[in-house]
Design a protein around this motif. Sequence first.
Motif, PDB file in Angstrom:
ATOM      1  N   THR A 165       0.831  -1.203   0.000  1.00  0.00           N
ATOM      2  CA  THR A 165       0.000   0.000   0.000  1.00  0.00           C
ATOM      3  C   THR A 165       0.866   1.254   0.000  1.00  0.00           C
ATOM      4  O   THR A 165       0.355   2.371  -0.052  1.00  0.00           O
ATOM      5  CB  THR A 165      -0.922   0.030   1.234  1.00  0.00           C
ATOM      6  OG1 THR A 165      -0.118  -0.050   2.419  1.00  0.00           O
ATOM      7  CG2 THR A 165      -1.898  -1.119   1.212  1.00  0.00           C
ATOM      8  N   GLY A 166       2.163   1.075   0.064  1.00  0.00           N
ATOM      9  CA  GLY A 166       3.106   2.178   0.038  1.00  0.00           C
ATOM     10  C   GLY A 166       4.512   1.629   0.132  1.00  0.00           C
ATOM     11  O   GLY A 166       4.724   0.443   0.385  1.00  0.00           O
ATOM     12  N   GLY A 167       5.480   2.486  -0.099  1.00  0.00           N
ATOM     13  CA  GLY A 167       6.869   2.055   0.024  1.00  0.00           C
ATOM     14  C   GLY A 167       7.392   1.432  -1.242  1.00  0.00           C
ATOM     15  O   GLY A 167       6.964   1.767  -2.349  1.00  0.00           O
ATOM     16  N   ALA A 168       8.314   0.476  -1.081  1.00  0.00           N
ATOM     17  CA  ALA A 168       9.112   0.046  -2.219  1.00  0.00           C
ATOM     18  C   ALA A 168       9.372  -1.448  -2.245  1.00  0.00           C
ATOM     19  O   ALA A 168       9.307  -2.122  -1.218  1.00  0.00           O
ATOM     20  CB  ALA A 168      10.453   0.787  -2.182  1.00  0.00           C
ATOM     21  N   VAL A 169       9.704  -1.913  -3.451  1.00  0.00           N
ATOM     22  CA  VAL A 169      10.214  -3.265  -3.665  1.00  0.00           C
ATOM     23  C   VAL A 169      11.399  -3.142  -4.621  1.00  0.00           C
ATOM     24  O   VAL A 169      11.266  -2.553  -5.700  1.00  0.00           O
ATOM     25  CB  VAL A 169       9.163  -4.203  -4.281  1.00  0.00           C
ATOM     26  CG1 VAL A 169       9.734  -5.615  -4.432  1.00  0.00           C
ATOM     27  CG2 VAL A 169       7.887  -4.230  -3.448  1.00  0.00           C
ATOM     28  N   ALA A 170      12.557  -3.669  -4.235  1.00  0.00           N
ATOM     29  CA  ALA A 170      13.749  -3.626  -5.084  1.00  0.00           C
ATOM     30  C   ALA A 170      14.355  -5.014  -5.172  1.00  0.00           C
ATOM     31  O   ALA A 170      14.315  -5.776  -4.204  1.00  0.00           O
ATOM     32  CB  ALA A 170      14.776  -2.640  -4.535  1.00  0.00           C
ATOM     33  N   THR A 171      14.927  -5.328  -6.325  1.00  0.00           N
ATOM     34  CA  THR A 171      15.534  -6.644  -6.550  1.00  0.00           C
ATOM     35  C   THR A 171      16.945  -6.486  -7.088  1.00  0.00           C
ATOM     36  O   THR A 171      17.197  -5.641  -7.945  1.00  0.00           O
ATOM     37  CB  THR A 171      14.694  -7.471  -7.536  1.00  0.00           C
ATOM     38  OG1 THR A 171      13.395  -7.698  -6.973  1.00  0.00           O
ATOM     39  CG2 THR A 171      15.351  -8.817  -7.820  1.00  0.00           C
ATOM     40  N   SER A 172      17.836  -7.315  -6.577  1.00  0.00           N
ATOM     41  CA  SER A 172      19.212  -7.336  -7.066  1.00  0.00           C
ATOM     42  C   SER A 172      19.592  -8.771  -7.398  1.00  0.00           C
ATOM     43  O   SER A 172      19.208  -9.707  -6.704  1.00  0.00           O
ATOM     44  CB  SER A 172      20.167  -6.779  -6.003  1.00  0.00           C
ATOM     45  OG  SER A 172      21.482  -6.664  -6.520  1.00  0.00           O
ATOM     46  N   GLY A 173      20.332  -8.937  -8.485  1.00  0.00           N
ATOM     47  CA  GLY A 173      20.756 -10.272  -8.892  1.00  0.00           C
ATOM     48  C   GLY A 173      21.501 -10.203 -10.210  1.00  0.00           C
ATOM     49  O   GLY A 173      21.863  -9.120 -10.678  1.00  0.00           O
ATOM     50  N   THR A 174      21.685 -11.345 -10.828  1.00  0.00           N
ATOM     51  CA  THR A 174      22.474 -11.411 -12.053  1.00  0.00           C
ATOM     52  C   THR A 174      21.641 -11.790 -13.275  1.00  0.00           C
ATOM     53  O   THR A 174      22.187 -11.907 -14.374  1.00  0.00           O
ATOM     54  CB  THR A 174      23.606 -12.443 -11.889  1.00  0.00           C
ATOM     55  OG1 THR A 174      23.032 -13.715 -11.550  1.00  0.00           O
ATOM     56  CG2 THR A 174      24.572 -12.024 -10.792  1.00  0.00           C
ATOM     57  N   VAL A 209      19.650  -0.225  -2.115  1.00  0.00           N
ATOM     58  CA  VAL A 209      20.982  -0.384  -1.506  1.00  0.00           C
ATOM     59  C   VAL A 209      21.068  -1.706  -0.744  1.00  0.00           C
ATOM     60  O   VAL A 209      22.038  -2.465  -0.875  1.00  0.00           O
ATOM     61  CB  VAL A 209      21.297   0.795  -0.573  1.00  0.00           C
ATOM     62  CG1 VAL A 209      22.472   0.472   0.352  1.00  0.00           C
ATOM     63  CG2 VAL A 209      21.601   2.050  -1.385  1.00  0.00           C
ATOM     64  N   LEU A 210      20.051  -1.986   0.059  1.00  0.00           N
ATOM     65  CA  LEU A 210      20.069  -3.207   0.861  1.00  0.00           C
ATOM     66  C   LEU A 210      19.974  -4.458  -0.009  1.00  0.00           C
ATOM     67  O   LEU A 210      20.580  -5.486   0.306  1.00  0.00           O
ATOM     68  CB  LEU A 210      18.934  -3.184   1.889  1.00  0.00           C
ATOM     69  CG  LEU A 210      19.096  -2.176   3.030  1.00  0.00           C
ATOM     70  CD1 LEU A 210      17.849  -2.151   3.908  1.00  0.00           C
ATOM     71  CD2 LEU A 210      20.330  -2.478   3.873  1.00  0.00           C
ATOM     72  N   ALA A 211      19.222  -4.378  -1.120  1.00  0.00           N
ATOM     73  CA  ALA A 211      19.138  -5.530  -2.021  1.00  0.00           C
ATOM     74  C   ALA A 211      20.507  -5.822  -2.644  1.00  0.00           C
ATOM     75  O   ALA A 211      20.919  -6.980  -2.741  1.00  0.00           O
ATOM     76  CB  ALA A 211      18.100  -5.270  -3.113  1.00  0.00           C
ATOM     77  N   THR A 212      21.217  -4.768  -3.043  1.00  0.00           N
ATOM     78  CA  THR A 212      22.562  -4.952  -3.603  1.00  0.00           C
ATOM     79  C   THR A 212      23.500  -5.552  -2.569  1.00  0.00           C
ATOM     80  O   THR A 212      24.222  -6.526  -2.831  1.00  0.00           O
ATOM     81  CB  THR A 212      23.121  -3.612  -4.098  1.00  0.00           C
ATOM     82  OG1 THR A 212      22.278  -3.105  -5.142  1.00  0.00           O
ATOM     83  CG2 THR A 212      24.540  -3.769  -4.625  1.00  0.00           C
ATOM     84  N   ALA A 213      23.500  -4.965  -1.373  1.00  0.00           N
ATOM     85  CA  ALA A 213      24.377  -5.455  -0.305  1.00  0.00           C
ATOM     86  C   ALA A 213      24.016  -6.872   0.096  1.00  0.00           C
ATOM     87  O   ALA A 213      24.900  -7.705   0.363  1.00  0.00           O
ATOM     88  CB  ALA A 213      24.292  -4.526   0.896  1.00  0.00           C
ATOM     89  N   ALA A 214      22.725  -7.181   0.134  1.00  0.00           N
ATOM     90  CA  ALA A 214      22.284  -8.523   0.512  1.00  0.00           C
ATOM     91  C   ALA A 214      22.748  -9.548  -0.504  1.00  0.00           C
ATOM     92  O   ALA A 214      23.205 -10.642  -0.136  1.00  0.00           O
ATOM     93  CB  ALA A 214      20.763  -8.545   0.651  1.00  0.00           C
ATOM     94  N   PHE A 215      22.650  -9.223  -1.785  1.00  0.00           N
ATOM     95  CA  PHE A 215      23.106 -10.168  -2.801  1.00  0.00           C
ATOM     96  C   PHE A 215      24.606 -10.420  -2.663  1.00  0.00           C
ATOM     97  O   PHE A 215      25.072 -11.556  -2.773  1.00  0.00           O
ATOM     98  CB  PHE A 215      22.780  -9.658  -4.200  1.00  0.00           C
ATOM     99  CG  PHE A 215      23.135 -10.647  -5.275  1.00  0.00           C
ATOM    100  CD1 PHE A 215      22.283 -11.685  -5.586  1.00  0.00           C
ATOM    101  CD2 PHE A 215      24.345 -10.562  -5.947  1.00  0.00           C
ATOM    102  CE1 PHE A 215      22.611 -12.617  -6.561  1.00  0.00           C
ATOM    103  CE2 PHE A 215      24.692 -11.486  -6.912  1.00  0.00           C
ATOM    104  CZ  PHE A 215      23.821 -12.519  -7.225  1.00  0.00           C
ATOM    105  N   VAL A 216      25.368  -9.366  -2.424  1.00  0.00           N
ATOM    106  CA  VAL A 216      26.816  -9.511  -2.250  1.00  0.00           C
ATOM    107  C   VAL A 216      27.130 -10.360  -1.020  1.00  0.00           C
ATOM    108  O   VAL A 216      28.096 -11.132  -1.008  1.00  0.00           O
ATOM    109  CB  VAL A 216      27.479  -8.121  -2.137  1.00  0.00           C
ATOM    110  CG1 VAL A 216      28.944  -8.242  -1.723  1.00  0.00           C
ATOM    111  CG2 VAL A 216      27.366  -7.374  -3.464  1.00  0.00           C
ATOM    112  N   ALA A 217      26.293 -10.251   0.020  1.00  0.00           N
ATOM    113  CA  ALA A 217      26.525 -10.999   1.263  1.00  0.00           C
ATOM    114  C   ALA A 217      26.292 -12.494   1.116  1.00  0.00           C
ATOM    115  O   ALA A 217      26.652 -13.266   2.017  1.00  0.00           O
ATOM    116  CB  ALA A 217      25.633 -10.451   2.369  1.00  0.00           C
ATOM    117  N   ALA A 218      25.686 -12.922   0.015  1.00  0.00           N
ATOM    118  CA  ALA A 218      25.436 -14.344  -0.252  1.00  0.00           C
ATOM    119  C   ALA A 218      24.578 -14.961   0.862  1.00  0.00           C
ATOM    120  O   ALA A 218      23.501 -14.440   1.158  1.00  0.00           O
ATOM    121  CB  ALA A 218      26.743 -15.102  -0.450  1.00  0.00           C
ATOM    122  N   ASP A 219      25.032 -16.020   1.504  1.00  0.00           N
ATOM    123  CA  ASP A 219      24.193 -16.702   2.485  1.00  0.00           C
ATOM    124  C   ASP A 219      23.893 -15.846   3.714  1.00  0.00           C
ATOM    125  O   ASP A 219      22.952 -16.144   4.458  1.00  0.00           O
ATOM    126  CB  ASP A 219      24.855 -18.011   2.928  1.00  0.00           C
ATOM    127  CG  ASP A 219      24.761 -19.102   1.862  1.00  0.00           C
ATOM    128  OD1 ASP A 219      24.058 -18.894   0.846  1.00  0.00           O
ATOM    129  OD2 ASP A 219      25.393 -20.161   2.035  1.00  0.00           O
TER     130      ASP A 219
END
Length: 251
Positions: A165-174, A209-219
């Motif tokens: 109902t508000g805010g955001a959804v972001a995706t990071s990957g290859t 930003v968090l999606a990018t960092a999370a993908f880099v963090a792997a597990d």
Amino acid sequence: MVSRRSWVEQVMGLPISVLARGEGAGSEAAEVAVRKVFAELIEVDRVFSPYQADSAVSLLARGEVSWDRVDPVVREVAERCVAARELTGGLFDAEVPGGGWDPSGLVKGWAVERAGEWLREVGDVDWCLNAGGDVLVVCPSTEPFTVGIQDPRDPGRVVASVPRTGGAVATSGTAARGAHLYDPRSGGAAKSRWLSVSVTGPSLEYADVLATAAFVAADGWPDVLNALPGYEGLGILADGNLFATAGWGER
């Protein structure tokens, strides 16, 4: 029947779509707001694109302009990139191997969030602004939009959905751009058994930003989301299995 209207333009090298829902969707005010959104994003691309020879990013890379001579908005983004690096413990970093500076991982979310303020001024319309899969939702009616999460193995398939109902959804990957993300800890390409990580939260800038960092963090990606309150995630493994944090799917 609820009135709907949509617009699509190619900006930043990707399709950016705006969906309006509500009585004012066909109004002149809605049209003006959307045109202002696209105009602002085009200007951001002019300033920050590493693919345009006369952008501030390109001029800085070639040493043709110094930091004290760039537009103040460029220095603002640089400061935001430093804050993002500190927030993520170095997992997000605009300083790239070889000494370059590429704020692309922050600029899109920041720019869309900022441009979305034009949409908020049209109070009788719900909005869904989609910038190549990174989505900003503004719903005065409190009726949610359902945002689909693309299957990284099959771009034509949706593997999950989340109401907002508000805010955001972001995706990071290859999936879309290949191995374009690097790991600041090693200086090499980010390596992970996760194909993508999607993040929901109040701000598209920080969700991106968090999606990018999370993908880099792997597990270790779920731990990255603890850096700020209100952010949740969904990871997709190479075998198609999904893992969601406890608050994923909340509106």
